[in-house]
Every structure is written in structure tokens, then in C-alpha cells.
Design an enzyme around this catalytic site. Sequence first.
Site, mmCIF file in Angstrom:
data_model
loop_
_atom_site.group_PDB
_atom_site.id
_atom_site.type_symbol
_atom_site.label_atom_id
_atom_site.label_comp_id
_atom_site.label_asym_id
_atom_site.label_seq_id
_atom_site.Cartn_x
_atom_site.Cartn_y
_atom_site.Cartn_z
ATOM 1 N N SER A 73 0.833 -1.199 0.000
ATOM 2 C CA SER A 73 0.000 0.000 0.000
ATOM 3 C C SER A 73 0.871 1.253 0.000
ATOM 4 C CB SER A 73 -0.975 -0.032 1.183
ATOM 5 O OG SER A 73 -1.936 0.988 1.076
ATOM 6 N N HIS A 74 0.679 2.140 0.963
ATOM 7 C CA HIS A 74 1.378 3.425 0.991
ATOM 8 C C HIS A 74 2.731 3.338 1.681
ATOM 9 C CE1 HIS A 74 -0.451 2.937 4.879
ATOM 10 N NE2 HIS A 74 0.269 3.917 5.359
#
Length: 543
Positions: A141-142
Site C-alpha cells: 500500500s502506501h
Amino acid sequence: MSLHPNAGKMPAPESLIDPSELVTAFFTLQPDPAKPAQKVSFGTSGHRGSSLSKAFNEAHLLAVAQAVADHRKEQGITGPLYLGLDSHALSYPAFATVLRVLIANAVNVRFEDRQLTPTPAVSHAILAHGGNADGLILTPSHNPPEDGGIKYNPPDGGPADTQVTKVIQSRANSYLEAGLDGVRMLSFERAISSPHAERFDFMADYVQRLGEVVDMAAIKDAGLRLGVHPMGGAAIDYWRAIAQHWGLDVTLVEERVDSRFGFIPCDHDGKIRMDCSSPHAMASLIAVKDDFDLALGNDTDGDRHGIVTPDAGLLNCNRYLAVVVDYLLKHRPTLPETLGVGTTVVTSAQVGRVARAAGRHFMETPVGVKWFVDGLYNGKLIFGGEESAGGTFVTRDGKPWSTDKDGIIMCLLAAEILAVTGMTPSRYYKDIIEAQFGPTWYQRIDAPITDELKAGFARLGSEVAKGALLAGEPVVDAFTQAPGNNAAIGGLKVVTEHGWFAARPSGTEPIYKIYAESFKSQGHLDAIIKDAQALLAQWLAEA
């Protein structure tokens, strides 16, 4: 946590990762399954880690892929497995590795040829298949550039629940402990040329059907100028295709895809983190907000959203969730009134106020969109989302679109809101939400966590808050289980008449998080946070 001096600034070239070092470590370093930090561990959304710390290496991916193949066989899943990946450096060798195992187990694997695939496109493809299919997404993800990640989505399209991930995690660690004995694998050359390796166009169906979930015609007719920052991630080609197919005026403010992510401003702690909910990581998009009617961002796998408006800059994601719920309940009149709203216990109370005022069932759960999958899949929820810029919602006729987070449709809905109401989402919040429910002040802070502190969180009980004062007010409620489904929240939430705080260890990074909200003032919020830190220090020391 104090703000790093580099927050919001471009990273120094010498601070960037060396992708070749990460990939080399992926194939050459061997994890020690006797060490907890080097075992497979499915947190909030999959297993994550860096190859340099022996937390995300070839052995992990071989073991997880075999565990998934075993799980499919045990559950009678004989349809295709949809495989997606983002632009983190470790996603590429991870793709090759899991493909070798899945094909060796005669799993039909569908993937986009020479193209990154966002998380929501994988979820949408699983649902569109109509059952008996599942998926894997290679993404942290981030998370920072040095990390890799893998998450499993079963046939309901959303992130696997804890019962499934525990099975996969346990089986994968057994394979690690056995030196990968029992793991089937082919060479990559044989795997990629196998008839079980199927090239699949995720993007075409996803993009062409967007009108089912968002009023794309309204956006086009309004002639909105949209700026988009894909943060070097998997959504970049999707935004190009959306603009072309739907005739939208979309400008990509950043078109680079580079696994070093040197074009992403540093986050609050000086690290590179592709977090579209962070004003620091989104500084370059915020800087050009006046060039567009609306500016939009996604994280690396496209499951998060960032909404930037000319009048307010980056809209707090809690406020946007309240806007989304209010707008959907008012502008999807054909949907059944039985459809409820789901958020997590650390999301702003405004969302619950909006849902309850509309007479809708409101469900509060632990952190993670996986808790809303059943409701979205089985027609119980119109929306499920969480404060960390994640959310998804059903189609305009009430069918599940993506049961995983979908940052792309969350961004497009912001454009629909502007096109239909004439108000930016930030103005909508001010004029509609605050006008009805009053203002709130919300903040999340992160701090490093030790193994000792993490163990203390696991032992915390709600009774520790009995008789406590928070910002001068008595505690009226405290709980360690979510009221919406009675599942453990992995921490503690403490509530007073005019505010609350919650604290929990992160499931994806070595930090713990404090979430707090005041219904009175910024000063009251500051007092809540100060007291929360002091109380936690005391309670964790005693736990």
C-alpha cells in the site's frame, strides 16, 4: 511525534533506495523462522516488510503462495486467481515468485500483461467473475519504498478475514520452518509460458463500467478540470484510460513511475511514504490546487484517496467520509433504505451522526475494510470506510462494485459531488455537515513502538479507564471490542461526553497510533491528546 525538518520537501537523492539492492536481498537473504520479525505475519491488510530486514524475501513469497494454493484446494476454489501488483520495487520479484508456485499447483492465474494493477481492479474482477475466483495483490500500500507486501482476497472480493489469514499465515510459516519442503515450484520461464498463465485486461471492464457506480456523465457535462497525482502507482494508466473513455479533462500532475519514489515529498517523519491522506506527502499536489476545479490523489495500489480543493487544500479524510455518506444517502434514492453505513471505531463521530440522522443502521468495527466485506457483498451496506483515506460503496443499483477499498471511485465521487451540487467536498462539509451537526476537531498521531509496548497493548482492558478523567471530563465509556460486531479492536477506545481517544499498534508499521476527536475546540482536542499520552504511559507500564 514531532515534525521532521524535511516534511513536505523533496527527498535528497542520496536518501533514495537502491532497487537492485532490495531485489538482490529478496533472492539472497534467508529469513530465520525462529525469529518473530522474520516470520510471515498478516496484519491489518496482508504480510508486509523489507527484504533487507529478512521480512519480505523469496522464501516468504514461495511459502505464502503455496499456502494460498492449499487453501484454494481445501475450500474448493477452482476458478481463476486474479493477480495484481503495484510499483514498489519488491512487487516485481514477488510477482515472478508467486507465479512459479501457483502455476506449479495448476492454478489458473490471470494478470495484466506488462501493466500494474490497482487493488480495486482486482476486487472488481473477482466480483465480476461471479463466484469461485479469488485474488492476490502484491503491494504494501502506501508503505515506504523499501517495503513489499502481499494480501489475499477470497471469492467475496474483499480482504480476507482473520480466520482465513490465520490459516494462510500458519501454513506459510510451517513451510518456512520445514525449509520449504512441500512447496511446489517451476522455473519462471515454464510458469510464464504455461497455459495456466492467462493475460487478462482488468482495466477495460473496470473503466468501461464506472458509470454504474459514479455519475460519469455529470462529471463530463460539468466540464470539470481535474488534476490527478497517482503517486507513481498502479492507478496511473487507469486515469489515462478514464479520461479517454469518458471524455474527462484530466491532467496527470506527475507521470513518473519509479520505484525509488524520489518525486514524492517526505512525510511527517522524513520518510518517503505514498500516503495520499498526508498533507506532507501530497505537498506537490496541494501546491497546484488553484490550477484545477478539483485535485485528486491515490496511493501506490490505488485503494486510498486524497481530495484537494481550491478553497481548503487537502480535505481531512474523516470529513470527506462524512460528505460521501451524506451525499450517497441523498443522491441514490432508488437504493433500499435498509442499506446501512460501516466505519471503524477510530473514524470521526460525524459519520455516525450523518447515518443515524438519516435513519440508517450504523456499524462500527475494528480497523480494516475487511470488516465491511460481508455487508457490501450481501447487500447490507451502501458504504464502508475508515479514517485512513479508505472506502468503497455500492453501484447505483445497489450491487457490490469493489469490496476492497477503491480510491479511484472515491476520487471520482468527489468530482460527481462538485458537478451535481456545485460545491467542492470541503464546501459541502462546511455548509451541509457542520451546519447540521456542528464542528469537530480530529487528529491522529503516530509514535514508535517497542515489542514491550506492543505486548502491553495486548493486555490492556477497558477497566483501566474506570474513574479516569480526560481533558477534565469523566470517562463515560471505554472498550476493547467494537460495538458493531464485538470484535477486538487491538487496542482501547476511551469516550467522554465531548470527545474521545483510541490507541492501537499499527498492523503494518512499527508504530502505535493515537486517534482523538473533540466536539468542543482545538484546545480541548490538545488536552485530550496530552491526557491520552499520559494515561497510556501509565496503563501500559502497569499492563
